[in-house]
Design a protein around this motif. Sequence first.
Motif, short mmCIF file in Angstrom:
data_model
loop_
_atom_site.label_atom_id
_atom_site.label_comp_id
_atom_site.label_asym_id
_atom_site.label_seq_id
_atom_site.Cartn_x
_atom_site.Cartn_y
_atom_site.Cartn_z
N UNK A 9 2.78 -7.39 -23.90
CA UNK A 9 2.67 -8.95 -24.01
C UNK A 9 4.07 -9.46 -23.69
N UNK B 150 0.59 -1.26 -0.13
CA UNK B 150 -0.02 0.03 0.14
C UNK B 150 0.86 1.29 -0.09
N UNK B 151 1.41 1.73 -1.13
CA UNK B 151 1.97 3.07 -1.53
C UNK B 151 3.05 3.25 -0.38
N UNK C 222 -6.24 -5.05 -21.84
CA UNK C 222 -5.96 -5.17 -23.32
C UNK C 222 -4.98 -4.62 -23.86
N UNK D 46 -2.54 -23.23 -16.41
CA UNK D 46 -3.51 -21.98 -16.32
C UNK D 46 -3.35 -21.31 -17.34
N UNK D 47 -2.14 -20.90 -17.92
CA UNK D 47 -1.94 -19.97 -19.24
C UNK D 47 -2.76 -20.57 -20.39
N UNK E 271 -1.24 3.39 3.01
CA UNK E 271 -2.46 2.49 3.18
C UNK E 271 -2.58 2.71 4.89
N UNK F 261 1.72 -12.50 0.97
CA UNK F 261 2.07 -13.06 -0.19
C UNK F 261 3.27 -12.52 -0.81
N UNK G 274 -3.85 -9.78 -27.27
CA UNK G 274 -3.81 -8.66 -26.21
C UNK G 274 -2.76 -7.47 -26.95
N UNK G 275 -1.77 -8.02 -27.74
CA UNK G 275 -0.79 -6.91 -28.27
C UNK G 275 -1.67 -6.06 -29.34
N UNK H 244 -2.40 -15.43 -12.58
CA UNK H 244 -2.94 -16.31 -13.61
C UNK H 244 -4.35 -17.32 -12.77
N UNK I 84 -0.72 9.44 3.38
CA UNK I 84 -0.20 9.11 2.07
C UNK I 84 0.45 7.73 1.86
N UNK J 177 1.86 -23.91 -13.92
CA UNK J 177 1.28 -22.43 -14.37
C UNK J 177 0.98 -22.56 -15.99
N UNK K 43 -5.28 -22.60 -20.23
CA UNK K 43 -6.76 -22.46 -19.95
C UNK K 43 -7.39 -21.24 -20.29
N UNK K 44 -6.50 -20.13 -19.65
CA UNK K 44 -6.97 -18.70 -20.11
C UNK K 44 -6.80 -18.43 -21.40
N UNK L 79 -14.65 -15.29 -24.52
CA UNK L 79 -15.51 -14.18 -23.77
C UNK L 79 -15.47 -13.10 -24.56
N UNK M 170 -17.89 -13.59 -28.68
CA UNK M 170 -19.00 -14.51 -28.60
C UNK M 170 -19.05 -15.85 -29.54
#
Lengths: 448, 428
Positions: free
Chosen positions: B301, A82-83, B297, A418-419, B191, A105, A446-447, B310, B189, A415, A421-422, A429, A432
Amino acid sequence: MKNLMLLLAPALLAQEATVIQNATVYTATKPAFVGSVAFSGGKITAVGDKLIVPPGAKVIDGSGLHVSPGIIDSHSHIAVQGFGVNEGSVSVSSMVQIKDVLDAEDVAIYRALAGGVTTANILHGSANAIGGNNQLIKMRWGKTAGELLMDGGTNSIKFALGENPKRQGNTPAPGGVPRYPATRMGVEDVYRQAFTEARVYQKKVADFKAGKSPLAPRRDLKLEALVEVLEGKRLVHCHAYRSDEMLMMMRVAEEFGFRLATFQHVQEGYKVAKEMVRHGVAGAGFSDWWSYKMEVADGIPYNMAIMTKKGVLAGVNSDDAGLMRRLNTEAAKAIRYGGLTEDQALALVTINPAKHMKVDHLIGSIEPGKSADLVIWNKPPLSTYAVPQKVYIDGTLYFERDKDLSERGRRAAAKKALEDQLKLDAPGQQKKGAPPSRRDQSGEESAQ
Amino acid sequence: MRLFLLLFLAMAAWAEVPSGLAIRNAKVVTVSSGTLPKATVLIRDGLIEAVGPDLNVPADSWVIEGEGLTVYPGLVDALSTLGQDGPRQNAPSAATQPAPPARGPEDRPRTFSWERIADKLRATDPRVESARSQGFTSAATFPLAGIFAGQGAIMNLGDARPSRLIVLSPAGQYVSFVIGGGGGRGFPSSLMGVFAYIRQIYLDLDHYKQAKAAYDRDPKGRTRPEYDRALEGLAESPRLLFPAVSLGEIDRVTRFAKELNVPAVLFGLHEGYRAPEILKASGLPVLVSTKWPTRAPDADPEQVESARALETRAKAASTPGILAKNGIKFAFYSDGQSASDMLRGVKKAMQMGLPEADALRALTLAPAEIFGVADRMGSIEKGKIANLVVTRGDLLSDRPRIEYIIVDGIKYLPPPPPATPAAKESTR
């Protein structure tokens, strides 16, 4: 005697008892020896050259291995969210608490654990003369923030001298207002003002308790922390480089009747070691890291050894997530520079920081009754080649090098899964029902 | 313009002419007491007059033949800015001087706790109609700017003037963990500064209440306590809404709410799938954002993402199913999405294990319970506000066909499906 203690341990605890046998044991308070360490119920139960293994106890063969107490870092800023680690908007931010913003984490916790660190004092930054309240944590990787807090840990607050608390005064952002103070004199004034205010508040509270006023005074978290300092209930860890400022800080503390716990960094501690001993303040700093700014120009690598020999309770700490992972070799440098003994050097990162934070009755050495915070090394802990193999906190195994290495493949595969799957989910998404194009599958969408 | 207004009033008046409305022999999903395969719902004066099989339809009621239709309670968006037209500005206007930087909690930084969104709602927000056409009949609407952003309200999504739409105000205080920006721009300033501020202001509130009570008991010879609008605002907040998206935030905020000892509701919850034990132990209700995380978006990349990021993206939508399984009270909210995107998000959660009945509950009765208005809305029960959706087929199916939406007993038709209005909506 020790064997007897082990035999008397309750049968229930004996079930989860563990004994590390035939290892070289560095207790941090007595000379090293080859023998065993037994622990159960989170505490060390016995230490000795020959121990009777209680029935049902888990035995770890420590032949050729080395056991030390968990390393304690008395100055760290990891695992804070947090900042930033500073509430730098004001010169006195004693109302804020690191405890509120711990991030369980932060991978730096795991990396520190892998370097043998079991406890750290997470300090507020040094942007203001009186900073926020620090938090002692144990590196319980995988637990929640609330579960990181060290049981029985002491409360402490951060102070800071010199460049950091004063330079903020001169650099307001656009639309901002410069913060007082802008000079080292001003820093001293901030302490006097704050503690004068705290005394008034202390008296108000006392008057209310004595029945002299009908309405309780408004509780003020900023002043409450300072009253705790005045009453010796909150330790002060003060960021300090220059000897003149350390002398000033000791004078101010004595004027208001409290004692500083440590000077942090303490680069010129070797110049004022006698005065530090007289005040009763300890010194915790780097082994050989200086001249990163003008006020640190007089740092020397002999600092730890000189302070130790003059009677200052010295300790080595990191202030850095990277350095934190090899505090054992940082301590070892005091052997090369200044000729401390191996035991004295190990104490710089174990029992001494525990004393700095007044938790040496709980952690910091391998003694019966203390927390089973232990590191099993492949080489003597002060060796450049020493790598922790297993790290225990309160008797629980939190790091195992073999397991870490063997699980890397599985983690990478998980990992990757997961990649994949996404990537499969994403086109559905966004477009459609359109069949995924080649581009989508290569993840380049995304690029665009 | 005036003509339009007259027409509008005339239509509203027209809608109220019949004193009753009856939906006869439809399937009724009450949410509170099961599904009635063939029942009649009687509506009068904006309320549900009766529900059940074999009811006599009063002669003065308009009748909707319910054969092949299903009646649901109207949907509720549990946290939105509906009815607030244009961006909400808590900050002083450009004409006035900006406030000096706060020097501590006593300057009440970024605090607007006394402001009520109910006083500022407008009938001109076009999002109200588009939400209604998707089956939404109520929404919690909150101001979002500030550490204490102000008091929210529950409003019905009709087209009457806003004062007639308010179901509850104040509905709660919206809290966000925002900072002053540092660099001389004031406290807090960081959290931890925000947490210290919130803790201090609640201590101040305790003291304020004591001081006022003491003065009221015996004002003679006492200095009267200074009026503090920030504390007045907090004192009248029935609950606090705290943001909590990640596991760490959920853990932190549940502990903080317990420490403050205030009624709290968490919102966000994308990592709720990791925290069922913490949430269960806390007993706090939660609002789940249906805006499931996606890769930005414009993300680089080349950027290597953490396994954690993920996993959260892959599993966030499993949160509602896990909450339902653990008996944790939750409702859905749009989080800035359109109503149709919100429902798409709900359906994704259903694909990932949320039973349909639980999804429906989280869109109807659960938000009413969380905001303490389940005695007047959220299910089809005698005496509750007549907020209903009438569909042909399942409301939460892929292509629901909404026939009527009833808000405060007034019947609305969804806009015709063809292309033009859809294009208009998407420009919003």
